[in-house]
Design an enzyme around this catalytic site. Structure first.
Site, PDB file in Angstrom:
ATOM      1  N   GLY A 234       6.965 -36.791   2.376  1.00 48.04           N
ATOM      2  CA  GLY A 234       6.648 -37.184   0.999  1.00 48.04           C
ATOM      3  C   GLY A 234       5.169 -37.471   0.848  1.00 48.04           C
ATOM      4  CG  ASP A 235       2.737 -35.657  -1.856  1.00 48.86           C
ATOM      5  OD1 ASP A 235       2.183 -35.244  -0.820  1.00 48.86           O
ATOM      6  OD2 ASP A 235       3.154 -34.910  -2.759  1.00 48.86           O
TER       7      ASP A 235
ATOM      8  CD  GLN B 288       3.042 -26.924  -1.404  1.00 47.83           C
ATOM      9  OE1 GLN B 288       3.791 -26.501  -2.282  1.00 47.83           O
ATOM     10  NE2 GLN B 288       2.902 -28.207  -1.137  1.00 47.83           N
TER      11      GLN B 288
ATOM     12  CE  LYS C 236       6.608 -30.947   9.280  1.00 52.61           C
ATOM     13  NZ  LYS C 236       6.441 -30.712   7.849  1.00 52.61           N
TER      14      LYS C 236
ATOM     15  CD  GLU D 188      11.493 -27.340  -5.021  1.00 51.01           C
ATOM     16  OE1 GLU D 188      11.373 -26.891  -3.867  1.00 51.01           O
ATOM     17  OE2 GLU D 188      10.612 -28.023  -5.584  1.00 51.01           O
ATOM     18  CG  PHE D 189      16.853 -26.377 -10.531  1.00 53.47           C
ATOM     19  CD1 PHE D 189      16.503 -25.772 -11.734  1.00 53.47           C
ATOM     20  CD2 PHE D 189      17.662 -25.682  -9.647  1.00 53.47           C
ATOM     21  CE1 PHE D 189      16.958 -24.499 -12.045  1.00 53.47           C
ATOM     22  CE2 PHE D 189      18.122 -24.407  -9.956  1.00 53.47           C
ATOM     23  CZ  PHE D 189      17.771 -23.814 -11.157  1.00 53.47           C
ATOM     24  CG  PHE D 190      11.838 -31.348 -11.638  1.00 55.84           C
ATOM     25  CD1 PHE D 190      11.947 -32.223 -12.718  1.00 55.84           C
ATOM     26  CD2 PHE D 190      11.168 -30.140 -11.831  1.00 55.84           C
ATOM     27  CE1 PHE D 190      11.407 -31.891 -13.962  1.00 55.84           C
ATOM     28  CE2 PHE D 190      10.636 -29.800 -13.073  1.00 55.84           C
ATOM     29  CZ  PHE D 190      10.753 -30.680 -14.137  1.00 55.84           C
TER      30      PHE D 190
HETATM   31  P1  FAD Z   1       4.599 -34.206   7.480  1.00 60.63           P
HETATM   32  O1  FAD Z   1       5.259 -33.111   8.201  1.00 60.63           O
HETATM   33  O2  FAD Z   1       4.815 -35.592   7.989  1.00 60.63           O
HETATM   34  O3  FAD Z   1       3.041 -33.864   7.448  1.00 60.63           O
HETATM   35  C1  FAD Z   1       2.090 -34.668   6.771  1.00 60.63           C
HETATM   36  C2  FAD Z   1       0.741 -34.572   7.491  1.00 60.63           C
HETATM   37  O4  FAD Z   1       0.826 -35.175   8.779  1.00 60.63           O
HETATM   38  C3  FAD Z   1       0.272 -33.141   7.754  1.00 60.63           C
HETATM   39  O5  FAD Z   1      -1.127 -33.134   7.626  1.00 60.63           O
HETATM   40  C4  FAD Z   1       0.698 -32.863   9.198  1.00 60.63           C
HETATM   41  O6  FAD Z   1      -0.162 -31.929   9.837  1.00 60.63           O
HETATM   42  C5  FAD Z   1       0.613 -34.230   9.831  1.00 60.63           C
HETATM   43  N1  FAD Z   1       1.691 -34.475  10.802  1.00 60.63           N
HETATM   44  C6  FAD Z   1       2.967 -33.983  10.764  1.00 60.63           C
HETATM   45  N2  FAD Z   1       3.695 -34.502  11.770  1.00 60.63           N
HETATM   46  C7  FAD Z   1       2.885 -35.352  12.443  1.00 60.63           C
HETATM   47  C8  FAD Z   1       3.070 -36.213  13.568  1.00 60.63           C
HETATM   48  N3  FAD Z   1       4.247 -36.297  14.196  1.00 60.63           N
HETATM   49  N4  FAD Z   1       2.020 -36.969  13.980  1.00 60.63           N
HETATM   50  C9  FAD Z   1       0.826 -36.908  13.351  1.00 60.63           C
HETATM   51  N5  FAD Z   1       0.582 -36.103  12.280  1.00 60.63           N
HETATM   52  C10 FAD Z   1       1.606 -35.341  11.821  1.00 60.63           C
HETATM   53  N6  FAD Z   1       7.581 -34.061  -2.154  1.00 60.63           N
HETATM   54  C11 FAD Z   1       8.426 -34.921  -2.780  1.00 60.63           C
HETATM   55  O7  FAD Z   1       8.053 -36.067  -3.070  1.00 60.63           O
HETATM   56  N7  FAD Z   1       9.710 -34.553  -3.101  1.00 60.63           N
HETATM   57  C12 FAD Z   1      10.197 -33.318  -2.796  1.00 60.63           C
HETATM   58  O8  FAD Z   1      11.361 -33.018  -3.084  1.00 60.63           O
HETATM   59  C13 FAD Z   1       9.338 -32.383  -2.158  1.00 60.63           C
HETATM   60  N8  FAD Z   1       9.760 -31.141  -1.836  1.00 60.63           N
HETATM   61  C14 FAD Z   1       8.937 -30.284  -1.153  1.00 60.63           C
HETATM   62  C15 FAD Z   1       9.425 -29.036  -0.761  1.00 60.63           C
HETATM   63  C16 FAD Z   1       8.610 -28.151  -0.052  1.00 60.63           C
HETATM   64  C17 FAD Z   1       9.157 -26.820   0.367  1.00 60.63           C
HETATM   65  C18 FAD Z   1       7.275 -28.519   0.263  1.00 60.63           C
HETATM   66  C19 FAD Z   1       6.386 -27.579   1.010  1.00 60.63           C
HETATM   67  C20 FAD Z   1       6.776 -29.766  -0.120  1.00 60.63           C
HETATM   68  C21 FAD Z   1       7.600 -30.658  -0.819  1.00 60.63           C
HETATM   69  N9  FAD Z   1       7.156 -31.933  -1.198  1.00 60.63           N
HETATM   70  C22 FAD Z   1       8.010 -32.809  -1.839  1.00 60.63           C
HETATM   71  C23 FAD Z   1       5.769 -32.345  -0.921  1.00 60.63           C
HETATM   72  C24 FAD Z   1       5.641 -33.058   0.460  1.00 60.63           C
HETATM   73  O9  FAD Z   1       6.302 -34.295   0.386  1.00 60.63           O
HETATM   74  C25 FAD Z   1       4.164 -33.232   0.752  1.00 60.63           C
HETATM   75  O10 FAD Z   1       3.590 -31.992   1.020  1.00 60.63           O
HETATM   76  C26 FAD Z   1       3.816 -34.271   1.812  1.00 60.63           C
HETATM   77  O11 FAD Z   1       2.435 -34.598   1.665  1.00 60.63           O
HETATM   78  C27 FAD Z   1       4.026 -33.845   3.248  1.00 60.63           C
HETATM   79  O12 FAD Z   1       5.347 -33.745   3.583  1.00 60.63           O
HETATM   80  P2  FAD Z   1       5.747 -33.149   5.033  1.00 60.63           P
HETATM   81  O13 FAD Z   1       7.193 -33.305   5.172  1.00 60.63           O
HETATM   82  O14 FAD Z   1       5.168 -31.804   5.220  1.00 60.63           O
HETATM   83  O15 FAD Z   1       4.981 -34.219   5.949  1.00 60.63           O
END
Ligand code: FAD
Length: 298
Positions: A112-113, A182, A171, A21-23
């Site tokens: 995303g965060d 993660q 998902k 993975e790269f940014f």
């Molecule tokens: P979600 O799956 O939406 O989860 C977020 C929270 O909501 C969790 O607590 C989950 O339990 C809960 N949740 C999930 N689905 C639901 C639902 N339907 N209803 C209610 N609650 C729910 N960030 C970046 O900005 N750019 C990147 O390129 C990037 N790459 C990443 C790659 C990997 C492999 C990982 C693990 C993380 C990456 N991240 C990246 C960070 C990621 O964006 C954060 O971890 C973010 O906070 C959560 O993303 P998610 O897709 O897991 O969110």
């Protein structure tokens, strides 16, 4: 090619695989440097390369450009990350259409965060609240191979591991073909995640996220942000070398080598390296593991 098909091929042959993975770098100079590095790393035979989506949607144009370039000129399979932060549905559609036009086949769909300075994730107007919604949208409207994130120690916002894992299940139901974890430093957390997945009937491949440590303060910052823990013994060693980055990098290589070896010994075929745009550590780790190449799982 769809990465899910590649993974299925590795599985059929009983072979290990890994991705990098790269940014997107901020400057053109950084970008040129990174392309040279990716060119060198191509010889390590990654199954695919990921390009992150800048936090809050920053660098998003660069992400798409990089994916196109890497696929076209380096002949590597690419997975583009895409997040919902600050993205209206129309913007998401535009990116996906552009990706499709350029023959990109793989998307890691993320929520995303929250943008810097905000504590909670607030969707863009009319935008998606969770990765589950993004996955459903992409699955219903496009042909991409889709991946999603999962968390061996639970996502930071989640109340408990089972609730978190139930959303991971959603998902998969909404279209994720495989999952990427993660970063984690205790393999037991990963094995427990696999058990939870099995209990809930999640049967897509789960790729283990490994970040070779480069610097003590950096890894403490990363882990506190993403909710992964540093095991005490490792942390003691990191503290010992707090002012010696070379020693920490060597420690990181040794630690990650042992982590990956144990995962492979336990039959976990796929490892995702968070490379942080550096090649030294990952090259060393693969060297320690008598790679590159895709070896038979013991
Ligand atoms: P979600 O799956 O939406 O989860 C977020 C929270 O909501 C969790 O607590 C989950 O339990 C809960 N949740 C999930 N689905 C639901 C639902 N339907 N209803 C209610 N609650 C729910 N960030 C970046 O900005 N750019 C990147 O390129 C990037 N790459 C990443 C790659 C990997 C492999 C990982 C693990 C993380 C990456 N991240 C990246 C960070 C990621 O964006 C954060 O971890 C973010 O906070 C959560 O993303 P998610 O897709 O897991 O969110």
């Amino acid at each position: 090619m769809k990465i899910s098909e590649k993974i299925a091929n590795y599985k059929a042959q009983g072979k290990t695989f890994y991705s990098f993975e790269f940014f997107p770098p901020k400057t053109d100079f950084g970008m040129d440097n990174l392309y040279s590095r990716i060119d060198r790393m191509a010889s390590l035979q990654p199954a695919y390369i990921d390009i992150t989506w800048g936090a809050g949607g920053s660098t998003s144009n660069k992400t798409l450009e990089m994916c196109k370039t890497i696929q076209k000129y380096f002949g590597l399979e690419v997975m583009m990350h895409l997040t919902c932060t600050n993205m209206q549905v129309s913007s998401i559609k535009k990116v996906l259409i552009e990706a499709e036009k350029n023959d990109l086949s793989n998307i890691l769909a993320l929520r995303g965060d929250p943008p810097t300075g905000q504590d909670n994730f607030v969707p863009a107007e009319g935008g998606f609240k969770h990765a589950t919604e993004l996955l459903r949208h992409v699955r219903d409207n496009f042909e991409f191979c889709l991946a999603a994130a999962c968390y061996p120690e639970g996502h930071v916002e989640s109340s408990d591991l089972i609730t978190d894992m139930n959303y991971v299940k959603m998902k998969v139901e909404n279209g994720a073909d495989f999952l990427v974890t993660q970063l984690f430093y205790d393999n037991q957390d990963f094995f427990r995640l696999m058990e939870r997945a099995e209990t809930l009937g999640i049967d897509v491949p789960i790729i283990a996220g490994i970040l070779p440590i480069l610097n003590t303060n950096q890894i403490r910052r990363f882990t506190s942000l993403c909710g992964s823990k540093i095991p005490d013994e490792l942390d003691i060693q990191l503290e010992r070398y707090v002012d010696d980055d070379d020693a920490v990098r060597e420690l990181g290589i040794e630690y990650a080598t042992r982590q990956v070896q144990e995962l492979w010994d336990q039959g976990i075929a796929g490892v995702h390296f968070y490379v942080l745009n550096r090649n030294y550590s990952v090259s060393k780790i693969l060297d320690n593991l008598k790679l590159p190449g895709h070896i038979k799982i013991p």
